[in-house]
Design an enzyme around this catalytic site. Structure first.
Site, mmCIF file in Angstrom:
data_model
loop_
_atom_site.group_PDB
_atom_site.id
_atom_site.type_symbol
_atom_site.label_atom_id
_atom_site.label_comp_id
_atom_site.label_asym_id
_atom_site.label_seq_id
_atom_site.Cartn_x
_atom_site.Cartn_y
_atom_site.Cartn_z
ATOM 1 N N ASP A 222 -1.753 -30.547 16.864
ATOM 2 C CA ASP A 222 -0.571 -29.757 17.217
ATOM 3 C C ASP A 222 0.353 -29.567 16.011
ATOM 4 O OD1 ASP A 222 0.948 -28.277 18.919
ATOM 5 O OD2 ASP A 222 1.807 -29.976 20.000
ATOM 6 N N ASN B 4 -4.063 -22.018 26.242
ATOM 7 C CA ASN B 4 -3.847 -21.163 25.066
ATOM 8 C C ASN B 4 -4.207 -19.691 25.329
ATOM 9 O OD1 ASN B 4 -4.911 -23.748 22.696
ATOM 10 N ND2 ASN B 4 -2.866 -23.262 23.449
#
Ligand code: FPP
Length: 217
Positions: free
Chosen positions: A11, A59
């Site tokens: 991340d 996503n």
């Protein structure tokens, strides 16, 4: 003991780029460069398998341009990889079109006999969906034990997940290997993924080595 299987939630790529005034897609290219370094160190340390969370089912809700940028980085990697790792994917790779799937199949076939580290890429992957799919398959076969069940997960055949690393400051799994992470040790760092390197991996491994794993006993 060195973890046999490390999961990584990479991340902070977008933020890394934004902080430099760069387009977010530059963050994914930098993220891949960081991953290459980390994989080199993992191999040196004797880790058997690294699973990276490169594209979650959530996503898909991102802007089209960003999805394209992530897919492009992964596709370029698949088509150019010629090292000694064994590369595999888990997740719905067909959701990204035939060309991408062809690149995935090609790198999996080319590297299948490689002796090095196993790089498993979670792409179009969500832990809940994986559990539901495994439950359907297991139910079709009838009565099942935990081991029978786990054989239906897309991580089947990989070593047990020992350590999960998440960069970027958040402290959650976000759907990553939910079943497999039941007894994994967790390591969180504020470092943004493109800034994570071999020394950061060593730090996570040192923390893992210092923990007493009781598996509930
Ligand atoms: C989350 O960070 C990360 C991703 C959505 C994708 C990460 C993918 C790569 C680094 C490329 C992977 C390479 C291969 C070979 C598969 P974010 O960018 O959403 O971070 P943010 O929280 O800063 O926005």
């Amino acid at each position: 003991m060195i973890p046999r299987h490390i999961g990584i939630i990479m991340d902070g790529n977008g933020r890394w780029a934004e902080r430099r005034g760069l387009p977010r897609k530059e963050g994914y290219a930098a993220g891949l460069a960081a991953l290459r370094k980390v994989l080199g160190r993992a191999a040196e340390r004797g880790v058997e398998t690294v699973t990276v969370y490169a594209f979650s089912t959530e996503n898909f809700a991102r802007p089209e341009e960003e999805i394209r940028a992530i897919v492009k980085v992964a596709d370029a990697f698949d088509r150019s990889y010629d090292g000694d790792m064994r590369v595999s994917y888990m997740g719905d790779i067909y959701a990204f079109g035939d060309e991408f799937a062809e690149g995935v199949e090609s790198v999996e076939a080319r590297t299948a006999g490689n002796p090095g580290l196993r790089l498993n890429i979670a792409f179009g992957y969500g832990g809940r969906a994986d559990i539901v799919n495994a439950a359907k398959r297991a139910a079709d076969k009838g009565d099942f034990t935990e081991e029978d069940f786990a054989a239906n997960l897309s991580s089947a055949g990989l070593p047990p997940l020992d350590l999960v690393i998440r960069s970027g400051g958040e402290k959650r799994l976000s759907g990553f290997m939910l079943y497999e992470a039941a007894y994994a040790e967790l390591w969180f760092t504020d470092a943004l993924w493109p800034d994570f390197d071999g020394d950061a991996l060593d730090e996570a491994i040192a923390s893992f080595e210092g923990r007493e794993r009781k598996f509930g006993a």
